[in-house]
Scaffold this motif. Sequence first.
Motif, PDB file in Angstrom:
ATOM      1  N   ALA A   1      70.890   5.734  56.566  1.00 32.38           N
ATOM      2  CA  ALA A   1      70.457   4.582  55.778  1.00 32.38           C
ATOM      3  C   ALA A   1      70.062   3.466  56.729  1.00 32.38           C
ATOM      4  O   ALA A   1      70.762   3.202  57.711  1.00 32.38           O
ATOM      5  N   ILE A   2      68.936   2.833  56.455  1.00 33.76           N
ATOM      6  CA  ILE A   2      68.481   1.705  57.269  1.00 33.76           C
ATOM      7  C   ILE A   2      68.563   0.447  56.413  1.00 33.76           C
ATOM      8  O   ILE A   2      67.977   0.377  55.331  1.00 33.76           O
ATOM      9  N   THR A   3      69.298  -0.549  56.905  1.00 30.68           N
ATOM     10  CA  THR A   3      69.530  -1.771  56.155  1.00 30.68           C
ATOM     11  C   THR A   3      68.933  -2.970  56.884  1.00 30.68           C
ATOM     12  O   THR A   3      68.684  -2.926  58.087  1.00 30.68           O
ATOM     13  N   ARG A   4      68.728  -4.030  56.134  1.00 28.92           N
ATOM     14  CA  ARG A   4      68.305  -5.291  56.734  1.00 28.92           C
ATOM     15  C   ARG A   4      69.542  -6.062  57.170  1.00 28.92           C
ATOM     16  O   ARG A   4      70.665  -5.568  57.083  1.00 28.92           O
ATOM     17  N   ASN A   5      69.346  -7.277  57.628  1.00 22.92           N
ATOM     18  CA  ASN A   5      70.482  -8.097  58.033  1.00 22.92           C
ATOM     19  C   ASN A   5      71.406  -8.341  56.840  1.00 22.92           C
ATOM     20  O   ASN A   5      70.990  -8.282  55.673  1.00 22.92           O
ATOM     21  N   ASP A   6      72.657  -8.629  57.124  1.00 19.83           N
ATOM     22  CA  ASP A   6      73.659  -8.795  56.069  1.00 19.83           C
ATOM     23  C   ASP A   6      73.261  -9.832  55.023  1.00 19.83           C
ATOM     24  O   ASP A   6      73.585  -9.690  53.848  1.00 19.83           O
ATOM     25  N   ASP A   7      72.566 -10.891  55.440  1.00 14.04           N
ATOM     26  CA  ASP A   7      72.222 -11.953  54.511  1.00 14.04           C
ATOM     27  C   ASP A   7      70.825 -11.774  53.909  1.00 14.04           C
ATOM     28  O   ASP A   7      70.305 -12.659  53.243  1.00 14.04           O
ATOM     29  N   ASP A   8      70.210 -10.614  54.119  1.00 17.34           N
ATOM     30  CA  ASP A   8      68.868 -10.355  53.618  1.00 17.34           C
ATOM     31  C   ASP A   8      68.926  -9.179  52.640  1.00 17.34           C
ATOM     32  O   ASP A   8      69.069  -8.026  53.044  1.00 17.34           O
ATOM     33  N   ASP A   9      68.849  -9.480  51.338  1.00 18.40           N
ATOM     34  CA  ASP A   9      68.958  -8.431  50.317  1.00 18.40           C
ATOM     35  C   ASP A   9      67.593  -8.047  49.753  1.00 18.40           C
ATOM     36  O   ASP A   9      67.477  -7.631  48.602  1.00 18.40           O
ATOM     37  N   ARG A  10      66.568  -8.167  50.569  1.00 19.70           N
ATOM     38  CA  ARG A  10      65.200  -7.936  50.113  1.00 19.70           C
ATOM     39  C   ARG A  10      65.012  -6.527  49.555  1.00 19.70           C
ATOM     40  O   ARG A  10      64.371  -6.332  48.527  1.00 19.70           O
ATOM     41  N   TYR A  11      65.567  -5.511  50.215  1.00 22.88           N
ATOM     42  CA  TYR A  11      65.386  -4.135  49.753  1.00 22.88           C
ATOM     43  C   TYR A  11      65.982  -3.939  48.373  1.00 22.88           C
ATOM     44  O   TYR A  11      65.382  -3.310  47.497  1.00 22.88           O
ATOM     45  N   ASP A  12      67.191  -4.466  48.165  1.00 23.15           N
ATOM     46  CA  ASP A  12      67.832  -4.329  46.863  1.00 23.15           C
ATOM     47  C   ASP A  12      67.004  -4.988  45.764  1.00 23.15           C
ATOM     48  O   ASP A  12      66.826  -4.439  44.671  1.00 23.15           O
TER      49      ASP A  12
ATOM     50  N   GLU B   1      63.749  -4.253  40.994  1.00 29.21           N
ATOM     51  CA  GLU B   1      62.634  -4.632  40.123  1.00 29.21           C
ATOM     52  C   GLU B   1      61.716  -3.449  39.841  1.00 29.21           C
ATOM     53  O   GLU B   1      61.301  -3.217  38.699  1.00 29.21           O
ATOM     54  N   ALA B   2      61.392  -2.678  40.880  1.00 31.64           N
ATOM     55  CA  ALA B   2      60.481  -1.541  40.705  1.00 31.64           C
ATOM     56  C   ALA B   2      61.100  -0.456  39.834  1.00 31.64           C
ATOM     57  O   ALA B   2      60.452   0.073  38.921  1.00 31.64           O
ATOM     58  N   LEU B   3      62.353  -0.109  40.086  1.00 41.41           N
ATOM     59  CA  LEU B   3      62.994   0.961  39.333  1.00 41.41           C
ATOM     60  C   LEU B   3      63.328   0.526  37.912  1.00 41.41           C
ATOM     61  O   LEU B   3      63.332   1.346  36.987  1.00 41.41           O
ATOM     62  N   ARG B   4      63.551  -0.769  37.737  1.00 41.56           N
ATOM     63  CA  ARG B   4      63.766  -1.276  36.373  1.00 41.56           C
ATOM     64  C   ARG B   4      62.485  -1.128  35.566  1.00 41.56           C
ATOM     65  O   ARG B   4      62.527  -0.754  34.386  1.00 41.56           O
ATOM     66  N   SER B   5      61.344  -1.378  36.188  1.00 41.71           N
ATOM     67  CA  SER B   5      60.055  -1.167  35.512  1.00 41.71           C
ATOM     68  C   SER B   5      59.874   0.306  35.182  1.00 41.71           C
ATOM     69  O   SER B   5      59.436   0.670  34.083  1.00 41.71           O
ATOM     70  N   LEU B   6      60.221   1.172  36.152  1.00 46.25           N
ATOM     71  CA  LEU B   6      60.067   2.610  35.967  1.00 46.25           C
ATOM     72  C   LEU B   6      60.915   3.128  34.805  1.00 46.25           C
ATOM     73  O   LEU B   6      60.513   4.058  34.100  1.00 46.25           O
ATOM     74  N   CYS B   7      62.061   2.524  34.584  1.00 48.16           N
ATOM     75  CA  CYS B   7      62.951   2.955  33.503  1.00 48.16           C
ATOM     76  C   CYS B   7      62.288   2.867  32.135  1.00 48.16           C
ATOM     77  O   CYS B   7      62.690   3.566  31.197  1.00 48.16           O
ATOM     78  N   HIS B   8      61.277   2.024  32.003  1.00 48.17           N
ATOM     79  CA  HIS B   8      60.629   1.827  30.707  1.00 48.17           C
ATOM     80  C   HIS B   8      59.310   2.592  30.572  1.00 48.17           C
ATOM     81  O   HIS B   8      58.592   2.412  29.583  1.00 48.17           O
TER      82      HIS B   8
ATOM     83  N   ALA C   1      54.862  -4.125  36.240  1.00 42.78           N
ATOM     84  CA  ALA C   1      55.224  -2.787  36.719  1.00 42.78           C
ATOM     85  C   ALA C   1      54.441  -2.376  37.959  1.00 42.78           C
ATOM     86  O   ALA C   1      55.021  -1.932  38.953  1.00 42.78           O
ATOM     87  N   LYS C   2      53.126  -2.492  37.915  1.00 37.33           N
ATOM     88  CA  LYS C   2      52.313  -2.063  39.058  1.00 37.33           C
ATOM     89  C   LYS C   2      52.676  -2.847  40.312  1.00 37.33           C
ATOM     90  O   LYS C   2      52.877  -2.262  41.386  1.00 37.33           O
ATOM     91  N   GLN C   3      52.761  -4.178  40.194  1.00 38.02           N
ATOM     92  CA  GLN C   3      53.067  -4.990  41.365  1.00 38.02           C
ATOM     93  C   GLN C   3      54.465  -4.706  41.898  1.00 38.02           C
ATOM     94  O   GLN C   3      54.678  -4.625  43.113  1.00 38.02           O
ATOM     95  N   ASN C   4      55.429  -4.526  41.001  1.00 36.03           N
ATOM     96  CA  ASN C   4      56.789  -4.216  41.435  1.00 36.03           C
ATOM     97  C   ASN C   4      56.827  -2.915  42.225  1.00 36.03           C
ATOM     98  O   ASN C   4      57.503  -2.809  43.255  1.00 36.03           O
ATOM     99  N   MET C   5      56.108  -1.911  41.745  1.00 33.57           N
ATOM    100  CA  MET C   5      56.091  -0.616  42.418  1.00 33.57           C
ATOM    101  C   MET C   5      55.330  -0.676  43.744  1.00 33.57           C
ATOM    102  O   MET C   5      55.715  -0.034  44.724  1.00 33.57           O
ATOM    103  N   GLU C   6      54.253  -1.455  43.781  1.00 30.13           N
ATOM    104  CA  GLU C   6      53.511  -1.619  45.040  1.00 30.13           C
ATOM    105  C   GLU C   6      54.382  -2.317  46.084  1.00 30.13           C
ATOM    106  O   GLU C   6      54.350  -1.975  47.271  1.00 30.13           O
ATOM    107  N   ASP C   7      55.169  -3.286  45.642  1.00 27.68           N
ATOM    108  CA  ASP C   7      56.072  -3.990  46.565  1.00 27.68           C
ATOM    109  C   ASP C   7      57.094  -3.024  47.158  1.00 27.68           C
ATOM    110  O   ASP C   7      57.430  -3.105  48.345  1.00 27.68           O
ATOM    111  N   LEU C   8      57.584  -2.116  46.325  1.00 33.28           N
ATOM    112  CA  LEU C   8      58.558  -1.138  46.817  1.00 33.28           C
ATOM    113  C   LEU C   8      57.898  -0.178  47.803  1.00 33.28           C
ATOM    114  O   LEU C   8      58.487   0.158  48.839  1.00 33.28           O
ATOM    115  N   ARG C   9      56.690   0.249  47.529  1.00 31.29           N
ATOM    116  CA  ARG C   9      55.963   1.120  48.461  1.00 31.29           C
ATOM    117  C   ARG C   9      55.837   0.444  49.829  1.00 31.29           C
ATOM    118  O   ARG C   9      56.055   1.055  50.868  1.00 31.29           O
ATOM    119  N   ASP C  10      55.473  -0.835  49.806  1.00 36.60           N
ATOM    120  CA  ASP C  10      55.305  -1.580  51.064  1.00 36.60           C
ATOM    121  C   ASP C  10      56.618  -1.670  51.840  1.00 36.60           C
ATOM    122  O   ASP C  10      56.639  -1.542  53.068  1.00 36.60           O
TER     123      ASP C  10
END
Length: 360
Positions: free
Chosen positions: A80-91, A96-103, A155-164
């Motif tokens: 697993a590759i994580t960011r700094n402890d105070d950076d929760d950007r990946y989460d 957001e992306a997976l919440r969109s996917l759920c619908h 949805a599209k933007q959330n998923m594109e952000d996750l791809r990036d």
Amino acid sequence: RKPKKKTRSATTTKRKTTMLWYKTLPLVLAISSSHLFRLSTAFQNNDNVSYNVPSFSLSNLLENNGKRLKETLSTTGILAITRNDDDDRYDKVSTEALRSLCHCHYSSSYSSFMSQNTMSDGVERTTIGTATAGGWKHPLPLSDSLSDICQDDRAKQNMEDLRDAVVHVSKAFVRAIDTLITSSSSSDDDDAAKSVLMEDIYGTSFTSMNSIITSSTSLEHFHLYSKPSSQQDTTTTATTIATHTDAGLFLSFVPAQSCSSSSQDEDDDAAFYVEIDGVLQQATFPKNSVIIMLGSGMQHWIHLNKEIDLSFKATKHAVKMNGLSASRAWYGMMHLVPPDAIIQRHPTIQTFKNMRSSMS
């Protein structure tokens, strides 16, 4: 609504090419043909045992001269590759992306990039597929129809952000691998640091992981797993995806997310299992991470000079929807090799394209 960010784009030619790629080759290829490489499907199963996937900081992948990374790559092949402890950007991006996917709901009207399959245990998998050609240079944009399919304008933007975000981590991982290759030679000979990792049938030599990736097409899938109504709100021991190794170099993915808002305890990916020392164990992922998992291509197709102190182990894994959550959303990017790359020399030369054709 916030203005949309500029998303990655691809040329028409690249679009047609990558569409063919992800329609003809699934993200997860469980190869059973022994002349390519062997797969062991025999395992002991212990649902009460969990495995804490080792965590590495994005800014310090090669800590202690890469000793811990080398050990992980050669023993389990998953990290697993994580960011700094105070950076929760990946989460945040992943949530957001997976919440969109759920619908999202499957429609045959969008069969050019959507598919739906019933797994062996009755779980239904809805897939939104895409691809990126030239390593990370030419991503195929997601469809504008996602706002209707997923009932979410973002949805599209959330998923594109996750791809990036996943691409960003994948690049860092490949750089770390290339550094390990060039620094792990026990020889003073400069040629050892320029080991040919792979060749194609036209005589092209690939001397770095980056050169292989940037000459390839990477497949991407957003998967939504849904239990049939008869299994919802119940636990099961059935296997959704049997134990296998992926037929690619490596998979970059984010831990799955439960779509059941009432199941707060199901937020973590409790359906993913890895085989450790012959025992299938539930994987536990650290928060705010992108997961890297080696495939059979890394173990069997990459040829390291014998003087290079480095080896790769493909990760055997499985998926079991055995929790109470009725549905599970997931995204992953499979990094492959060039179509004409040689993946077998004996008894006959076989290319990656040959393998793909034999499975179609």
